[in-house]
Design an enzyme around this catalytic site. Sequence first.
Site, PDB file in Angstrom:
ATOM      1  N   GLN A  16      41.243  82.621   3.953  1.00 59.92           N
ATOM      2  CA  GLN A  16      39.875  81.636   4.398  1.00 59.92           C
ATOM      3  C   GLN A  16      39.304  80.748   3.161  1.00 59.92           C
ATOM      4  O   GLN A  16      38.280  80.053   4.288  1.00 59.92           O
ATOM      5  CB  GLN A  16      38.903  83.123   4.561  1.00 59.92           C
ATOM      6  CG  GLN A  16      39.542  84.183   5.507  1.00 59.92           C
ATOM      7  CD  GLN A  16      39.098  85.591   5.171  1.00 59.92           C
ATOM      8  OE1 GLN A  16      38.195  85.831   4.197  1.00 59.92           O
ATOM      9  NE2 GLN A  16      40.307  86.330   6.124  1.00 59.92           N
ATOM     10  N   ALA A  53      42.116  85.267   1.155  1.00 58.71           N
ATOM     11  CA  ALA A  53      43.526  85.170   1.539  1.00 58.71           C
ATOM     12  C   ALA A  53      43.199  83.719   1.891  1.00 58.71           C
ATOM     13  O   ALA A  53      43.162  82.615   0.985  1.00 58.71           O
ATOM     14  CB  ALA A  53      43.426  86.119   2.590  1.00 58.71           C
ATOM     15  N   HIS A  79      46.816  89.903  13.344  1.00 61.04           N
ATOM     16  CA  HIS A  79      48.238  89.023  13.835  1.00 61.04           C
ATOM     17  C   HIS A  79      48.759  89.381  15.226  1.00 61.04           C
ATOM     18  O   HIS A  79      49.318  88.526  15.124  1.00 61.04           O
ATOM     19  CB  HIS A  79      48.831  90.211  12.290  1.00 61.04           C
ATOM     20  CG  HIS A  79      48.949  89.662  11.096  1.00 61.04           C
ATOM     21  ND1 HIS A  79      49.607  89.172  10.673  1.00 61.04           N
ATOM     22  CD2 HIS A  79      47.821  88.878   9.911  1.00 61.04           C
ATOM     23  CE1 HIS A  79      49.254  88.227   8.801  1.00 61.04           C
ATOM     24  NE2 HIS A  79      48.222  88.782   8.998  1.00 61.04           N
ATOM     25  N   ASP A 110      56.731  87.316  12.294  1.00 53.16           N
ATOM     26  CA  ASP A 110      55.154  87.389  11.166  1.00 53.16           C
ATOM     27  C   ASP A 110      55.979  87.221   9.906  1.00 53.16           C
ATOM     28  O   ASP A 110      56.522  87.583   9.791  1.00 53.16           O
ATOM     29  CB  ASP A 110      55.024  88.287  11.866  1.00 53.16           C
ATOM     30  CG  ASP A 110      53.231  88.232  11.149  1.00 53.16           C
ATOM     31  OD1 ASP A 110      53.446  88.266   9.332  1.00 53.16           O
ATOM     32  OD2 ASP A 110      51.889  87.947  11.350  1.00 53.16           O
ATOM     33  N   GLN A 147      34.540  90.010  21.166  1.00 55.00           N
ATOM     34  CA  GLN A 147      34.451  88.496  20.147  1.00 55.00           C
ATOM     35  C   GLN A 147      34.526  87.522  21.472  1.00 55.00           C
ATOM     36  O   GLN A 147      33.464  86.592  21.063  1.00 55.00           O
ATOM     37  CB  GLN A 147      35.451  88.735  19.263  1.00 55.00           C
ATOM     38  CG  GLN A 147      34.793  87.336  18.147  1.00 55.00           C
ATOM     39  CD  GLN A 147      35.769  87.222  17.333  1.00 55.00           C
ATOM     40  OE1 GLN A 147      35.472  87.971  15.999  1.00 55.00           O
ATOM     41  NE2 GLN A 147      36.664  86.195  16.193  1.00 55.00           N
ATOM     42  N   ASN A 185      42.175  83.223  13.408  1.00 54.37           N
ATOM     43  CA  ASN A 185      41.982  83.632  14.357  1.00 54.37           C
ATOM     44  C   ASN A 185      39.715  83.267  15.108  1.00 54.37           C
ATOM     45  O   ASN A 185      39.695  82.510  15.909  1.00 54.37           O
ATOM     46  CB  ASN A 185      42.123  85.028  14.669  1.00 54.37           C
ATOM     47  CG  ASN A 185      43.655  85.373  14.696  1.00 54.37           C
ATOM     48  OD1 ASN A 185      44.522  84.539  15.090  1.00 54.37           O
ATOM     49  ND2 ASN A 185      43.914  86.526  14.521  1.00 54.37           N
TER      50      ASN A 185
END
Length: 495
Positions: free
Chosen positions: A398, A396, A24, A129, A358, A377
Amino acid sequence: MVSEITHKSYPLHFVLFPFMAQGHMIPMVDIARLLAQRGVKITIVTTPHNAARFENVLNRAIESGLPISIVQVKLPSQEAGLPEGNETFDSLVSMELLVPFFKSVNMLEEPVQKLFEEMSPQPSCIISDFCLPYTSKIAKKFNIPKILFHGMCCFCLLCMHVLRKNHEIVENLKSDKEHFVVPYFPDRVEFTRPQVPVATYVPGDWHEITGDMVEADKTSYGVIVNTCQELEPAYANDYKEARSGKAWTIGPVSLCNKVGADKAERGNKADIDQDECLKWLNSKEEGSVLYVCLGSICNLPLSQLKELGLGLEESQRPFIWVIRGWEKNKELLEWFSESGFEERIKDRGLLIKGWAPQMLILSHHSVGGFLTHCGWNSTLEGLTAGLPLLTWPLFADQFCNEKLAVQVLKAGVSAGVDQPMKWGEEEKIGVLVDKEGVKKAVEELMGESDDAKEIRRRAKELGELAHKAVEEGGSSHSNITSLLEDIMQLAQSNN
């Protein structure tokens, strides 16, 4: 240019509230930089530990002249019954700490209210958020518009919106294995009940906490989404309509990281030397490496992680495997050495134990695919880099992201995971994809079949579209302009 307007006409001041979890905070820091590049004064409110995580990236931004400041507030851990040292969601050692963690986070309302009373210039807008519903009370008290940031894609947000309005669809299912079609959707998409992020497996107080989040969502002025119109046009349009026009797609926000140091240090400092990582990548052929990372909150059991490792080994392809939350995976470390796995793969596999750079890895020419847990993300970063995805959702949103990548965008291959990893029940669920399944999926993604080539072509095309979206004249660049003009008009009418 909006930056000129903000300086001449109205000094906009946005206060950003990131949730205390890596997935987040990372995009919220990117959003801060994007807005500051337009001349908007930015104040980020967070706790000391979370501020330290982004110190280097933000210091570089501030040194470059961007008007960003960080205000730290102490998390009232003791008052909420939360043991010290649990200041981030991804550092929680057990699910029992989930409720006290969220209680402590929402107890920040009082100290934040005092901050706002003294803040100068007065904030023009809050970006908060979704997981911080207390910010709605702050927005109401000070008569400031609150923009919500979910950290999800439009596909997922629209799915949640539709299923909340038609909750009987999920409630009337006879079992967790029964499939249903999401109504009023641009594409035919099927889910099972556990795959959609509108239900929860945590009883009791957690329902009240999520209820507050949903209520705060309804009362927010609008939503910003880290995606772009070009990536999911039908879903972006339908979601914007559902939000009465107040939804702005402004991504991929990760593309504000243009220098190597920013790419390498998004989130925690990497646990591998940047030069060492690049040297390894440079030694591999173009498009040959599979990058494997299952996120910062991976809860796969040891038995499944072993099968994943053996499948990667048997694929005979070079790979980078990132294992975050390393301290929780000591048994895997032992297996690596005792079974001879680490020795066998040393020339072909690079194991990164901890945090990896990454973005730096994904943008390297030797990387040709991304095995991902489908956190938004990571999904977006992979697509932005023009990489095909091997999808392995855990929980979640995904499974939503997997459906978007594989079925709608046709830029990925599913590993075959069909049920979420329920917290506390990982060992009972056990192995969902064996080593043969892993090997087969890797070949489907990285091989030379016509289907694999088409998936790679499609991924590359999507990457090019994503880059164009953030350039001047692109949809996301224009949407930031539109958002700032909207808030500016609102601020001027309130004065």
